[in-house]
Design a protein around this motif. Sequence first.
Motif, PDB file in Angstrom:
ATOM      1  N   VAL A 257       0.850  -1.195   0.000  1.00 60.57           N
ATOM      2  CA  VAL A 257       0.000   0.000   0.000  1.00 60.57           C
ATOM      3  C   VAL A 257       0.882   1.241   0.000  1.00 60.57           C
ATOM      4  N   GLU A 258       0.609   2.136  -0.934  1.00 54.41           N
ATOM      5  CA  GLU A 258       1.259   3.442  -0.979  1.00 54.41           C
ATOM      6  C   GLU A 258       0.200   4.500  -0.669  1.00 54.41           C
ATOM      7  N   ILE A 259       0.461   5.316   0.348  1.00 53.98           N
ATOM      8  CA  ILE A 259      -0.452   6.387   0.735  1.00 53.98           C
ATOM      9  C   ILE A 259       0.204   7.717   0.391  1.00 53.98           C
ATOM     10  N   LEU A 260      -0.532   8.577  -0.312  1.00 52.72           N
ATOM     11  CA  LEU A 260      -0.048   9.927  -0.640  1.00 52.72           C
ATOM     12  C   LEU A 260      -1.087  10.923  -0.162  1.00 52.72           C
ATOM     13  N   HIS A 261      -0.653  11.886   0.653  1.00 51.20           N
ATOM     14  CA  HIS A 261      -1.618  12.816   1.258  1.00 51.20           C
ATOM     15  C   HIS A 261      -0.981  14.194   1.381  1.00 51.20           C
ATOM     16  N   GLY A 262      -1.724  15.231   0.969  1.00 58.95           N
ATOM     17  CA  GLY A 262      -1.238  16.594   1.068  1.00 58.95           C
ATOM     18  C   GLY A 262      -1.190  17.075   2.505  1.00 58.95           C
ATOM     19  N   THR A 263      -0.111  17.765   2.867  1.00 56.68           N
ATOM     20  CA  THR A 263       0.008  18.259   4.242  1.00 56.68           C
ATOM     21  C   THR A 263      -0.950  19.397   4.524  1.00 56.68           C
ATOM     22  N   GLN A 264      -1.463  20.056   3.472  1.00 53.77           N
ATOM     23  CA  GLN A 264      -2.389  21.166   3.643  1.00 53.77           C
ATOM     24  C   GLN A 264      -3.817  20.788   3.275  1.00 53.77           C
ATOM     25  N   ASP A 265      -4.121  19.506   3.299  1.00 54.38           N
ATOM     26  CA  ASP A 265      -5.465  19.020   2.960  1.00 54.38           C
ATOM     27  C   ASP A 265      -6.419  19.318   4.121  1.00 54.38           C
ATOM     28  N   ILE A 266      -7.389  20.196   3.871  1.00 52.96           N
ATOM     29  CA  ILE A 266      -8.379  20.509   4.904  1.00 52.96           C
ATOM     30  C   ILE A 266      -9.718  19.822   4.624  1.00 52.96           C
ATOM     31  N   THR A 267      -9.792  19.062   3.549  1.00 54.32           N
ATOM     32  CA  THR A 267     -11.001  18.305   3.236  1.00 54.32           C
ATOM     33  C   THR A 267     -10.969  16.936   3.900  1.00 54.32           C
ATOM     34  N   VAL A 268      -9.865  16.234   3.724  1.00 54.04           N
ATOM     35  CA  VAL A 268      -9.627  14.939   4.370  1.00 54.04           C
ATOM     36  C   VAL A 268      -8.286  15.084   5.089  1.00 54.04           C
ATOM     37  N   GLY A 269      -8.326  15.301   6.383  1.00 58.58           N
ATOM     38  CA  GLY A 269      -7.125  15.662   7.123  1.00 58.58           C
ATOM     39  C   GLY A 269      -6.080  14.553   7.193  1.00 58.58           C
ATOM     40  N   LEU A 270      -4.838  14.924   6.995  1.00 55.40           N
ATOM     41  CA  LEU A 270      -3.710  13.992   7.059  1.00 55.40           C
ATOM     42  C   LEU A 270      -3.644  13.282   8.407  1.00 55.40           C
ATOM     43  N   ARG A 271      -3.745  14.045   9.491  1.00 56.00           N
ATOM     44  CA  ARG A 271      -3.596  13.451  10.823  1.00 56.00           C
ATOM     45  C   ARG A 271      -4.788  12.582  11.213  1.00 56.00           C
ATOM     46  N   ILE A 272      -5.962  12.889  10.664  1.00 58.07           N
ATOM     47  CA  ILE A 272      -7.157  12.111  10.995  1.00 58.07           C
ATOM     48  C   ILE A 272      -7.183  10.802  10.226  1.00 58.07           C
ATOM     49  N   HIS A 273      -6.662  10.806   9.005  1.00 58.39           N
ATOM     50  CA  HIS A 273      -6.816   9.650   8.115  1.00 58.39           C
ATOM     51  C   HIS A 273      -5.491   8.959   7.775  1.00 58.39           C
ATOM     52  N   ALA A 274      -4.618   9.608   7.026  1.00 54.82           N
ATOM     53  CA  ALA A 274      -3.433   8.933   6.501  1.00 54.82           C
ATOM     54  C   ALA A 274      -2.493   8.435   7.594  1.00 54.82           C
ATOM     55  N   GLU A 275      -2.258   9.255   8.604  1.00 58.14           N
ATOM     56  CA  GLU A 275      -1.304   8.855   9.636  1.00 58.14           C
ATOM     57  C   GLU A 275      -1.796   7.675  10.471  1.00 58.14           C
ATOM     58  N   PRO A 276      -3.058   7.661  10.916  1.00 60.39           N
ATOM     59  CA  PRO A 276      -3.546   6.442  11.592  1.00 60.39           C
ATOM     60  C   PRO A 276      -3.558   5.220  10.679  1.00 60.39           C
ATOM     61  N   LEU A 277      -3.870   5.433   9.392  1.00 62.96           N
ATOM     62  CA  LEU A 277      -3.914   4.314   8.457  1.00 62.96           C
ATOM     63  C   LEU A 277      -2.539   3.682   8.297  1.00 62.96           C
ATOM     64  N   LEU A 278      -1.508   4.503   8.299  1.00 63.08           N
ATOM     65  CA  LEU A 278      -0.136   3.986   8.212  1.00 63.08           C
ATOM     66  C   LEU A 278       0.146   3.012   9.355  1.00 63.08           C
ATOM     67  N   GLN A 279      -0.380   3.307  10.529  1.00 62.85           N
ATOM     68  CA  GLN A 279      -0.171   2.441  11.680  1.00 62.85           C
ATOM     69  C   GLN A 279      -1.019   1.170  11.609  1.00 62.85           C
ATOM     70  N   ASP A 280      -2.165   1.250  10.948  1.00 65.34           N
ATOM     71  CA  ASP A 280      -3.092   0.115  10.915  1.00 65.34           C
ATOM     72  C   ASP A 280      -2.766  -0.912   9.847  1.00 65.34           C
ATOM     73  N   HIS A 292       0.776  20.714  -0.326  1.00 62.40           N
ATOM     74  CA  HIS A 292      -0.336  20.445  -1.244  1.00 62.40           C
ATOM     75  C   HIS A 292      -1.636  20.199  -0.487  1.00 62.40           C
ATOM     76  N   GLY A 293      -2.751  20.479  -1.175  1.00 66.96           N
ATOM     77  CA  GLY A 293      -4.071  20.296  -0.611  1.00 66.96           C
ATOM     78  C   GLY A 293      -4.680  18.960  -0.978  1.00 66.96           C
ATOM     79  N   HIS A 294      -5.988  18.968  -1.188  1.00 71.16           N
ATOM     80  CA  HIS A 294      -6.744  17.727  -1.338  1.00 71.16           C
ATOM     81  C   HIS A 294      -6.592  17.080  -2.717  1.00 71.16           C
TER      82      HIS A 294
END
Length: 330
Positions: A257-280, A292-294
């Motif tokens: 799995v490769e996850i790519l997420h913008g650090t300035q994404d205010i639609t789907v937040g990096l810390r709410i989604h991508a970072e927990p997913l990396l751990q899961d 980058h944004g969304h």
Amino acid sequence: MLKPALYSLIILALLWLALWLVAQRAERAAEEAAPARGDIITVNGSPMHVVVTGAPDGPDLVLIHGSNGHTRDMSFSLAAKLAPTYRIFMVDRPGLGYSAAIDPKGDSLRAQAAQISAAATAMGAKKPIVVGHSYGGSVALAWATYEPESLSALVLLAAASHPWDTPLDPLYRAGSNPLLGLVFLPLLPAVITEPYLEAALTNVFAPDPVPEGYFDYFGPKLSLRYTSMRATSLQRANLLNEINAMVPLYPQVNLPVEILHGTQDITVGLRIHAEPLLQDLPNAALTRAKGHGHMVQHSAEDQVVAAIGRAATRSGLRAAAEAAIVSENQ
């Protein structure tokens, strides 16, 4: 004489009818401006729009668009950059673009994944790399969670993957209501203007600019049609519960799995989604698209292409494709 209340009701009904007729013309104009570019096939009894392009002998790649979207989002620029290397399958999600909804109560992530998988398979795809953006990333994640044997790798772009605490957008709350949705959704093409849509796109892309020519190519009014807005409203209304059901299953997904997420994404937040997913996910890697944004599939195209390349390498598809090319040339 008519009672005032009845008179008012008749006036409102006539006004609604007039706006509905305008909306019907707007829907037809939207379809003429952004017609289907691929094949419309029947999958499990429902029409599905599939665009196939790219290298015939390349690794198979499925691109899944986000909420309120359709295949033109992925084909604006990204598909052309991927076409020399991959055989690409772009599919309108059920209810969006030129694909029909499956369930009148709203198509679940799992059902959409199964339908898209079946459509791609019908067009020749075999164990593809699956790429999904935003809501489409949630669909791609459901594909990997519930049918892991049918894909080779997963690439998630600004994907919604974990619970959030913000309320459902009022538009989707009303649109998913059986009565309110029936009353006001059919009128949206008549009352929503192009400047409003341009402003909405600007907000979604922020802080990145909207690419030149994207608005006209994408045809946002196609997403305003009643069938599309109804499908989107129901899908978004059901999304949080479906995400909650999937989260406990993530540790079982052992695909690359490769996850790519913008650090300035205010639609789907990096810390709410991508970072927990990396751990899961046990076999995931996260690339933070700095600044980058969304809409990273446009604003960070080179990073997206690189992430897909890593997924192809990690899954062995790139080596297999290169070996096949060498064999053909000998």
